[in-house]
Write a protein that holds these residues in place. Structure first.
Motif, PDB file in Angstrom:
ATOM      1  N   LEU A 122       0.826  -1.202   0.000  1.00 22.61           N
ATOM      2  CA  LEU A 122       0.000   0.000   0.000  1.00 22.61           C
ATOM      3  C   LEU A 122       0.863   1.256   0.000  1.00 22.61           C
ATOM      4  N   LEU A 123       1.876   1.294   0.848  1.00 21.80           N
ATOM      5  CA  LEU A 123       2.755   2.455   0.906  1.00 21.80           C
ATOM      6  C   LEU A 123       3.425   2.701  -0.447  1.00 21.80           C
ATOM      7  N   LEU A 124       3.870   1.638  -1.079  1.00 21.03           N
ATOM      8  CA  LEU A 124       4.522   1.785  -2.384  1.00 21.03           C
ATOM      9  C   LEU A 124       3.558   2.299  -3.440  1.00 21.03           C
ATOM     10  N   ARG A 125       2.300   1.878  -3.359  1.00 19.67           N
ATOM     11  CA  ARG A 125       1.310   2.358  -4.322  1.00 19.67           C
ATOM     12  C   ARG A 125       1.038   3.847  -4.133  1.00 19.67           C
ATOM     13  N   LEU A 126       1.158   4.325  -2.902  1.00 16.47           N
ATOM     14  CA  LEU A 126       0.890   5.740  -2.633  1.00 16.47           C
ATOM     15  C   LEU A 126       1.930   6.659  -3.272  1.00 16.47           C
ATOM     16  N   VAL A 127       3.121   6.152  -3.540  1.00 10.12           N
ATOM     17  CA  VAL A 127       4.159   6.992  -4.150  1.00 10.12           C
ATOM     18  C   VAL A 127       4.500   6.552  -5.568  1.00 10.12           C
ATOM     19  N   ARG A 128       3.747   5.573  -6.076  1.00  4.63           N
ATOM     20  CA  ARG A 128       3.994   5.106  -7.438  1.00  4.63           C
ATOM     21  C   ARG A 128       3.787   6.238  -8.427  1.00  4.63           C
ATOM     22  N   ARG A 165       5.342   8.901  -8.699  1.00  5.81           N
ATOM     23  CA  ARG A 165       5.607  10.212  -8.108  1.00  5.81           C
ATOM     24  C   ARG A 165       7.105  10.490  -8.130  1.00  5.81           C
ATOM     25  N   GLU A 166       7.460  11.770  -8.210  1.00  5.49           N
ATOM     26  CA  GLU A 166       8.868  12.134  -8.228  1.00  5.49           C
ATOM     27  C   GLU A 166       9.513  11.956  -6.863  1.00  5.49           C
ATOM     28  N   SER A 167       8.711  12.048  -5.813  1.00  4.91           N
ATOM     29  CA  SER A 167       9.218  11.950  -4.456  1.00  4.91           C
ATOM     30  C   SER A 167       8.662  10.704  -3.771  1.00  4.91           C
ATOM     31  N   SER A 168       9.399  10.214  -2.782  1.00  4.67           N
ATOM     32  CA  SER A 168       8.912   9.079  -1.985  1.00  4.67           C
ATOM     33  C   SER A 168       8.184   9.570  -0.742  1.00  4.67           C
ATOM     34  N   GLU A 169       7.795  10.829  -0.725  1.00  2.00           N
ATOM     35  CA  GLU A 169       7.101  11.424   0.408  1.00  2.00           C
ATOM     36  C   GLU A 169       5.599  11.288   0.225  1.00  2.00           C
ATOM     37  N   CYS A 170       4.893  10.909   1.273  1.00  2.00           N
ATOM     38  CA  CYS A 170       3.446  10.780   1.166  1.00  2.00           C
ATOM     39  C   CYS A 170       2.789  10.996   2.520  1.00  2.00           C
ATOM     40  N   TYR A 171       1.510  11.382   2.474  1.00  2.00           N
ATOM     41  CA  TYR A 171       0.684  11.483   3.661  1.00  2.00           C
ATOM     42  C   TYR A 171       0.055  10.124   3.945  1.00  2.00           C
ATOM     43  N   THR A 219      10.073  -2.381  -0.880  1.00  2.73           N
ATOM     44  CA  THR A 219       9.906  -3.254  -2.052  1.00  2.73           C
ATOM     45  C   THR A 219      10.338  -4.680  -1.711  1.00  2.73           C
ATOM     46  N   ARG A 220      11.445  -4.806  -0.980  1.00  2.00           N
ATOM     47  CA  ARG A 220      11.905  -6.128  -0.591  1.00  2.00           C
ATOM     48  C   ARG A 220      10.867  -6.846   0.273  1.00  2.00           C
ATOM     49  N   ILE A 221      10.271  -6.118   1.217  1.00  4.47           N
ATOM     50  CA  ILE A 221       9.224  -6.718   2.074  1.00  4.47           C
ATOM     51  C   ILE A 221       8.013  -7.105   1.235  1.00  4.47           C
ATOM     52  N   ALA A 222       7.599  -6.202   0.337  1.00  8.24           N
ATOM     53  CA  ALA A 222       6.403  -6.446  -0.473  1.00  8.24           C
ATOM     54  C   ALA A 222       6.555  -7.671  -1.363  1.00  8.24           C
TER      55      ALA A 222
END
Length: 235
Positions: free
Chosen positions: A169-175, A177-183, A230-233
């Motif tokens: 889920l976290l990875l999908r939130l920044v997919r 995107r230029e930054s790995s920052e997300c709310y 990504t490794r965990i996912a």
């Protein structure tokens, strides 16, 4: 439909689609100048506060919506009263596509954060789509994207361990995107998205924080360690 949200109170004026900063990526991206001349009805632009309902499941579907900023959850309620979040829509996404088929909305759309939305009549899109091959192709692409997202939620976010689901889920939130920052949103919502309990979602996020997979840079704003998530996912 409007009864669920005080849209007029949140009114911020008629949208200027020709000069929209998102025009290259939103629904009307491919329209030529003559097509814009046919748009006589106002395209409303307004802001939803967190928790505001854009539309309810079962409401008559008369409008489509483009997300300019922020995000909304699409919710289905189960017979026991519990909820399942079936998809998140974000900037440049289109929702309410069922309006093109004169159907009723299939989900409840609720703002997760302060969210800016453009609303346009379905009949306008249908009429333009008949005469604009570019818009018709874009509509089909948006529909396919929504189906792909729904499939991904079923396969990626409903299977595997809680750690895998949260990481995905976290990875999908920044997919894309230029930054790995997300709310992040509430743990109850996160549990409803992933089919885990609120406690499990909270515990997993706390674990990821301790492992510096999530680094809080502002209240509820996090930088993600994408390689290790990504490794965990993918484990």
């Amino acid at each position: 439909m409007v009864k669920s949200v005080t849209l007029r109170a949140a009114w911020s004026g008629e949208a200027d689609c020709r000069n929209c900063s998102l025009r290259t990526s939103v629904l009307f991206a491919g329209l030529q100048e003559q097509a814009f001349e046919r748009i006589h009805e106002p395209i409303d632009q307004f802001t939803l506060k967190p928790g505001n309902v854009l539309y309810h499941a079962g409401d008559r579907a008369e409008f489509l919506f483009t997300v300019r900023s922020g995000s909304l959850k699409l919710v289905q309620y189960l017979p026991d009263g519990s909820q399942r979040i079936v998809r998140i829509v974000r900037t440049t996404d289109v929702l309410g596509l069922e309006a093109l088929l004169d159907e009723r909305y299939q989900h409840e759309a609720v703002a997760l954060h302060a969210t800016e939305v453009c609303r346009f009549p379905a009949r306008l899109v249908r009429d333009l789509g008949q005469d604009s091959p570019a818009l018709h192709r874009e509509l089909m692409a948006r529909w396919q994207r929504a189906l792909t997202e729904a499939d991904a939620w079923l396969t990626e976010l409903s299977t595997g361990s809680a750690r895998q689901r949260v990481a995905r889920l976290l990875l999908r939130l920044v997919r894309d995107r230029e930054s790995s920052e997300c709310y992040l949103f509430g743990r109850e919502d996160m549990g409803a998205m992933l089919g885990v309990t609120t406690e499990t979602a909270s515990r997993t996020i706390a674990e990821f924080k301790r492992q510096s997979l999530l680094v809080e840079t502002a209240p509820n704003l996090f930088l993600l360690d994408v390689p290790n998530l990504t490794r965990i996912a993918e484990d």
